[in-house]
Design a protein around this motif. Sequence first.
Motif, PDB file in Angstrom:
ATOM      1  N   ASP A  81      -3.834  36.547 -30.454  1.00  0.00           N
ATOM      2  CA  ASP A  81      -2.683  36.564 -31.365  1.00  0.00           C
ATOM      3  C   ASP A  81      -2.812  35.483 -32.429  1.00  0.00           C
ATOM      4  OD1 ASP A  81      -1.566  38.530 -29.850  1.00  0.00           O
ATOM      5  OD2 ASP A  81       0.150  37.351 -29.137  1.00  0.00           O
ATOM      6  N   ARG A 132      -3.168  37.072 -25.887  1.00  0.00           N
ATOM      7  CA  ARG A 132      -3.086  38.361 -26.605  1.00  0.00           C
ATOM      8  C   ARG A 132      -1.886  39.169 -26.094  1.00  0.00           C
ATOM      9  NH1 ARG A 132      -8.403  41.193 -26.441  1.00  0.00           N
ATOM     10  NH2 ARG A 132      -7.919  41.670 -24.287  1.00  0.00           N
ATOM     11  N   THR A 133      -1.004  39.550 -27.010  1.00  0.00           N
ATOM     12  CA  THR A 133       0.162  40.353 -26.615  1.00  0.00           C
ATOM     13  C   THR A 133       0.168  41.714 -27.302  1.00  0.00           C
ATOM     14  OG1 THR A 133       1.522  39.432 -28.390  1.00  0.00           O
ATOM     15  CG2 THR A 133       1.595  38.291 -26.276  1.00  0.00           C
ATOM     16  N   THR A 134      -0.768  41.935 -28.210  1.00  0.00           N
ATOM     17  CA  THR A 134      -0.833  43.238 -28.892  1.00  0.00           C
ATOM     18  C   THR A 134      -1.920  44.091 -28.252  1.00  0.00           C
ATOM     19  OG1 THR A 134      -2.293  42.248 -30.529  1.00  0.00           O
ATOM     20  CG2 THR A 134       0.032  42.354 -31.092  1.00  0.00           C
TER      21      THR A 134
END
Lengths: 142, 122
Positions: A81, A132-134
């Motif tokens: 991110d 990472r969140t996507t």
Amino acid sequence: MASERRLRIKTLIMVLAMVVCANVGDLLLKHGMSHIGAVVLTGHGIVQAFRLTVTNGIIWTGIFFLLGFMVSYMTVLSWADYSYVMPAGAFGYAVLTFLAVIFLHESVSPRRWIGVVLICVGVLLVGQTKPRTTGVPSEAVA
Amino acid sequence: MRVILALAVLVLGSTGGEIAITHGMKATGEPAKLRPRALLQFLARAVCNGWFWMGLPLMALSFYSLLILLSWEPISLVIPTSALSYVVGTFGGKYILGEDVSVARWVGVVLVCAGVALVAAG
């Protein structure tokens, strides 16, 4: 989870590369620009400053390090991110403050040192979150 | 006043450029390995992405603004103050890139900002 741990480790390695390259690059730019002197904000002044910066070896060495920063930054952003990488890179403030004191002999007040400590605590908090969140990019599984 | 103006160009230019480049890098996908050959292949793919070329001029503008600021002020003031982009960038990450910014991450960013304010105040 092994993949989560691997993601975190490689993100931290790239962030470390970013910080080292950015700080050494900034320090060299400052050193180079101090040779050139204050830029005058007129058409002629800006052209003159541009001519002096592109013929200065120290500036080019600084640019080389900033290119190293750019490559590591682009690489880490391909999986992590932006809102993670940017604050995580802030621990470079501690490095920068030490470099400015040691090499540029700048004086740093206690208030500034407290600021550096707060930044480091903030960075530690951000570092605890998921890098990472996507969605996972298509190349990530290669 | 001229320092504030140059800082605005530095912060907005770098944040806008980085958000465009982040979008491009996500579309490019990460390198298969962190080896020179794989990294070169990754960079070759990355420079073919339009978002990369949208972000680069903004970052170049920000970079030149940084050079001018460094000729006016000490590095230990310029660089910490330019970190206002951490706030702008976090909003950009959440609302433009669709990242999930958790409470812990926000608290971290707020602490970073408070630290930056102290550092900038000297």
